[in-house]
Scaffold this motif. Structure first.
Motif, PDB file in Angstrom:
ATOM      1  N   ALA A   1       0.823  -1.222   0.000  1.00 16.07           N
ATOM      2  CA  ALA A   1       0.000   0.000   0.000  1.00 16.07           C
ATOM      3  C   ALA A   1       0.853   1.268   0.000  1.00 16.07           C
ATOM      4  O   ALA A   1       0.502   2.252  -0.642  1.00 16.07           O
ATOM      5  N   THR A   2       1.985   1.230   0.704  1.00 15.46           N
ATOM      6  CA  THR A   2       2.838   2.418   0.779  1.00 15.46           C
ATOM      7  C   THR A   2       3.333   2.852  -0.592  1.00 15.46           C
ATOM      8  O   THR A   2       3.522   4.033  -0.852  1.00 15.46           O
ATOM      9  N   MET A   3       3.542   1.875  -1.499  1.00 11.68           N
ATOM     10  CA  MET A   3       4.029   2.198  -2.841  1.00 11.68           C
ATOM     11  C   MET A   3       3.058   3.094  -3.602  1.00 11.68           C
ATOM     12  O   MET A   3       3.450   3.795  -4.524  1.00 11.68           O
ATOM     13  N   PHE A   4       1.789   3.015  -3.232  1.00  8.69           N
ATOM     14  CA  PHE A   4       0.770   3.794  -3.931  1.00  8.69           C
ATOM     15  C   PHE A   4       0.577   5.171  -3.298  1.00  8.69           C
ATOM     16  O   PHE A   4      -0.225   5.961  -3.770  1.00  8.69           O
ATOM     17  N   GLY A   5       1.288   5.422  -2.212  1.00  5.03           N
ATOM     18  CA  GLY A   5       1.174   6.711  -1.534  1.00  5.03           C
ATOM     19  C   GLY A   5       2.072   7.748  -2.177  1.00  5.03           C
ATOM     20  O   GLY A   5       2.606   7.547  -3.269  1.00  5.03           O
ATOM     21  N   PRO A   6       2.270   8.876  -1.479  1.00  3.96           N
ATOM     22  CA  PRO A   6       3.079   9.961  -2.028  1.00  3.96           C
ATOM     23  C   PRO A   6       4.547   9.582  -2.169  1.00  3.96           C
ATOM     24  O   PRO A   6       5.070   8.766  -1.407  1.00  3.96           O
ATOM     25  N   ALA A   7       5.222  10.172  -3.156  1.00  5.34           N
ATOM     26  CA  ALA A   7       6.639   9.927  -3.378  1.00  5.34           C
ATOM     27  C   ALA A   7       7.462  10.476  -2.222  1.00  5.34           C
ATOM     28  O   ALA A   7       7.040  11.396  -1.528  1.00  5.34           O
ATOM     29  N   GLY A   8       8.632   9.874  -2.010  1.00  2.00           N
ATOM     30  CA  GLY A   8       9.518  10.328  -0.960  1.00  2.00           C
ATOM     31  C   GLY A   8       9.337   9.591   0.347  1.00  2.00           C
ATOM     32  O   GLY A   8      10.083   9.811   1.292  1.00  2.00           O
ATOM     33  N   ARG A   9       8.341   8.697   0.392  1.00  5.73           N
ATOM     34  CA  ARG A   9       8.157   7.867   1.583  1.00  5.73           C
ATOM     35  C   ARG A   9       9.035   6.626   1.474  1.00  5.73           C
ATOM     36  O   ARG A   9       9.478   6.258   0.393  1.00  5.73           O
ATOM     37  N   ALA A  10       9.239   5.956   2.605  1.00  4.90           N
ATOM     38  CA  ALA A  10       9.952   4.685   2.620  1.00  4.90           C
ATOM     39  C   ALA A  10       8.950   3.541   2.494  1.00  4.90           C
ATOM     40  O   ALA A  10       7.914   3.545   3.153  1.00  4.90           O
ATOM     41  N   TYR A  11       9.237   2.589   1.622  1.00  5.39           N
ATOM     42  CA  TYR A  11       8.460   1.356   1.542  1.00  5.39           C
ATOM     43  C   TYR A  11       9.364   0.239   2.052  1.00  5.39           C
ATOM     44  O   TYR A  11      10.350  -0.112   1.412  1.00  5.39           O
ATOM     45  N   VAL A  12       9.063  -0.264   3.237  1.00  5.57           N
ATOM     46  CA  VAL A  12       9.876  -1.310   3.853  1.00  5.57           C
ATOM     47  C   VAL A  12       9.051  -2.592   3.925  1.00  5.57           C
ATOM     48  O   VAL A  12       7.925  -2.584   4.406  1.00  5.57           O
ATOM     49  N   TYR A  13       9.601  -3.676   3.414  1.00  5.65           N
ATOM     50  CA  TYR A  13       8.876  -4.948   3.470  1.00  5.65           C
ATOM     51  C   TYR A  13       9.814  -6.069   3.894  1.00  5.65           C
ATOM     52  O   TYR A  13      11.033  -5.943   3.866  1.00  5.65           O
ATOM     53  N   PHE A  14       9.196  -7.181   4.300  1.00  6.44           N
ATOM     54  CA  PHE A  14       9.901  -8.321   4.878  1.00  6.44           C
ATOM     55  C   PHE A  14       9.965  -9.435   3.842  1.00  6.44           C
ATOM     56  O   PHE A  14       8.961  -9.770   3.229  1.00  6.44           O
ATOM     57  N   VAL A  15      11.132  -9.991   3.620  1.00  8.40           N
ATOM     58  CA  VAL A  15      11.245 -11.079   2.644  1.00  8.40           C
ATOM     59  C   VAL A  15      11.987 -12.281   3.195  1.00  8.40           C
ATOM     60  O   VAL A  15      12.816 -12.159   4.077  1.00  8.40           O
ATOM     61  N   TYR A  16      11.705 -13.433   2.641  1.00  5.18           N
ATOM     62  CA  TYR A  16      12.430 -14.666   2.916  1.00  5.18           C
ATOM     63  C   TYR A  16      12.520 -14.997   4.401  1.00  5.18           C
ATOM     64  O   TYR A  16      13.460 -15.640   4.844  1.00  5.18           O
ATOM     65  N   GLY A  17      11.542 -14.528   5.165  1.00  7.65           N
ATOM     66  CA  GLY A  17      11.488 -14.897   6.563  1.00  7.65           C
ATOM     67  C   GLY A  17      12.553 -14.278   7.441  1.00  7.65           C
ATOM     68  O   GLY A  17      12.575 -14.517   8.642  1.00  7.65           O
TER      69      GLY A  17
ATOM     70  N   VAL B   1       9.626   5.458  -2.377  1.00  4.05           N
ATOM     71  CA  VAL B   1       8.445   5.542  -3.227  1.00  4.05           C
ATOM     72  C   VAL B   1       8.615   6.694  -4.220  1.00  4.05           C
ATOM     73  O   VAL B   1       9.094   7.770  -3.857  1.00  4.05           O
ATOM     74  N   THR B   2       8.250   6.427  -5.475  1.00  2.00           N
ATOM     75  CA  THR B   2       8.371   7.438  -6.528  1.00  2.00           C
ATOM     76  C   THR B   2       7.057   7.528  -7.305  1.00  2.00           C
ATOM     77  O   THR B   2       6.106   6.812  -7.016  1.00  2.00           O
ATOM     78  N   GLY B   3       7.047   8.377  -8.306  1.00  2.65           N
ATOM     79  CA  GLY B   3       5.867   8.500  -9.160  1.00  2.65           C
ATOM     80  C   GLY B   3       4.770   9.308  -8.484  1.00  2.65           C
ATOM     81  O   GLY B   3       4.858   9.665  -7.315  1.00  2.65           O
ATOM     82  N   SER B   4       3.723   9.570  -9.236  1.00  4.86           N
ATOM     83  CA  SER B   4       2.612  10.335  -8.671  1.00  4.86           C
ATOM     84  C   SER B   4       1.820   9.438  -7.729  1.00  4.86           C
ATOM     85  O   SER B   4       1.866   8.209  -7.824  1.00  4.86           O
ATOM     86  N   GLU B   5       1.110  10.050  -6.812  1.00  5.84           N
ATOM     87  CA  GLU B   5       0.337   9.297  -5.840  1.00  5.84           C
ATOM     88  C   GLU B   5      -0.668   8.402  -6.559  1.00  5.84           C
ATOM     89  O   GLU B   5      -1.347   8.821  -7.483  1.00  5.84           O
ATOM     90  N   GLY B   6      -0.686   7.123  -6.156  1.00  3.98           N
ATOM     91  CA  GLY B   6      -1.575   6.173  -6.810  1.00  3.98           C
ATOM     92  C   GLY B   6      -0.924   5.375  -7.917  1.00  3.98           C
ATOM     93  O   GLY B   6      -1.541   4.484  -8.484  1.00  3.98           O
ATOM     94  N   SER B   7       0.356   5.643  -8.212  1.00  7.62           N
ATOM     95  CA  SER B   7       0.984   4.969  -9.348  1.00  7.62           C
ATOM     96  C   SER B   7       1.704   3.664  -8.987  1.00  7.62           C
ATOM     97  O   SER B   7       1.935   2.829  -9.846  1.00  7.62           O
ATOM     98  N   GLY B   8       2.097   3.477  -7.743  1.00  9.28           N
ATOM     99  CA  GLY B   8       2.697   2.199  -7.350  1.00  9.28           C
ATOM    100  C   GLY B   8       4.078   1.940  -7.903  1.00  9.28           C
ATOM    101  O   GLY B   8       4.367   0.853  -8.374  1.00  9.28           O
ATOM    102  N   GLU B   9       4.963   2.923  -7.825  1.00 11.86           N
ATOM    103  CA  GLU B   9       6.336   2.731  -8.276  1.00 11.86           C
ATOM    104  C   GLU B   9       7.293   3.010  -7.120  1.00 11.86           C
ATOM    105  O   GLU B   9       6.954   3.728  -6.176  1.00 11.86           O
ATOM    106  N   ALA B  10       8.501   2.446  -7.213  1.00 13.05           N
ATOM    107  CA  ALA B  10       9.461   2.640  -6.137  1.00 13.05           C
ATOM    108  C   ALA B  10      10.868   2.317  -6.616  1.00 13.05           C
ATOM    109  O   ALA B  10      11.059   1.677  -7.652  1.00 13.05           O
TER     110      ALA B  10
END
Length: 197
Positions: free
Chosen positions: A63-79, A87-96
């Motif tokens: 969800a954070t990826m779809f928010g405003p640019a300049g935020r941190a998107y932190v996720y957990f992988v591989y346990g 986060v980049t792009g316009s709000e709602g675009s889902g880029e990072a």
DNA sequence: GTTAAGATCTGCT
DNA sequence: GCAGATCTTAACG
């Protein structure tokens, strides 16, 4: 090329990925300041990019990826590991942009403490999971504004000369043909050796 | 409720 | 160079 951290949303994601190279990622911890120079990034795009977490729409995790640019998107992988994105792009675009590696600058003792006493300098933060351990970044920072303390990006007003290069991304199973990984050429703190040729 | 896969790292060969 | 650890997330029933 100047990089305007307050205006990340207006630059295209690939340019942000390349533009972040050579600048600082900083974290003010209770133990002191940690900083390092970003030397390796990857762009994840909304369109025609099956490897992007946002490719199949918004979910609880991304969800954070779809928010405003300049935020941190932190996720957990591989346990075991966290990964840090800008986060980049316009709000709602889902880029990072995934921060894959930094060259340690300040607070090296703190990073060594976090990563293990006998960790070599070149092995401290040369990978997305290692970087988060060294910096002490976890899911608390998901959604954090990277223009603000304690975790923030800082312009390098005096970058030396360096060349950048685009290569294929690492650790993904689809869209491997895209050249969306950006590195500082010849840097010793990359997560992988540069491909020959 | 159950299951398969994952933007990784470490240790061993 | 390669396999194993490890567990959250998301897709499916």
């Amino acid at each position: 090329m100047p990089l305007y951290f307050n205006d990340l949303g207006r630059l295209n994601t690939e340019e942000v990925a390349r533009g972040l190279l050579g600048h600082y990622l900083c974290h003010e911890t209770t133990s002191g300041l940690i900083s390092g120079i970003i030397v390796e990034t990857e762009a994840y795009l909304e369109k025609n990019d099956s490897a992007c977490h946002a490719a199949r729409g918004i979910t609880r995790r991304n969800a954070t990826m779809f928010g405003p640019a300049g935020r941190a998107y932190v996720y957990f992988v591989y346990g075991n590991y966290y990964c840090l994105n800008v986060v980049t792009g316009s709000e709602g675009s889902g880029e990072a942009v995934l921060i894959r590696a930094v060259e340690p600058a300040t607070g090296i003792e703190i990073m060594q403490h976090n990563r293990g006493k006998n960790c070599k300098l070149t092995n401290l933060a040369n990978g997305p999971g290692k970087l988060c351990i060294a910096y002490g970044i976890d899911k608390r920072y998901d959604g954090h504004d990277l223009n603000k303390k304690p975790l923030y990006l800082a312009e390098n007003s005096n970058p030396g000369y360096y060349e950048t290069a685009a290569t294929s991304r690492i650790g993904i199973s689809t869209a491997r043909d895209k050249l969306l990984r950006f590195i500082i050429k010849g840097n010793n703190y990359l997560s992988r050796r540069e491909p020959i040729g």
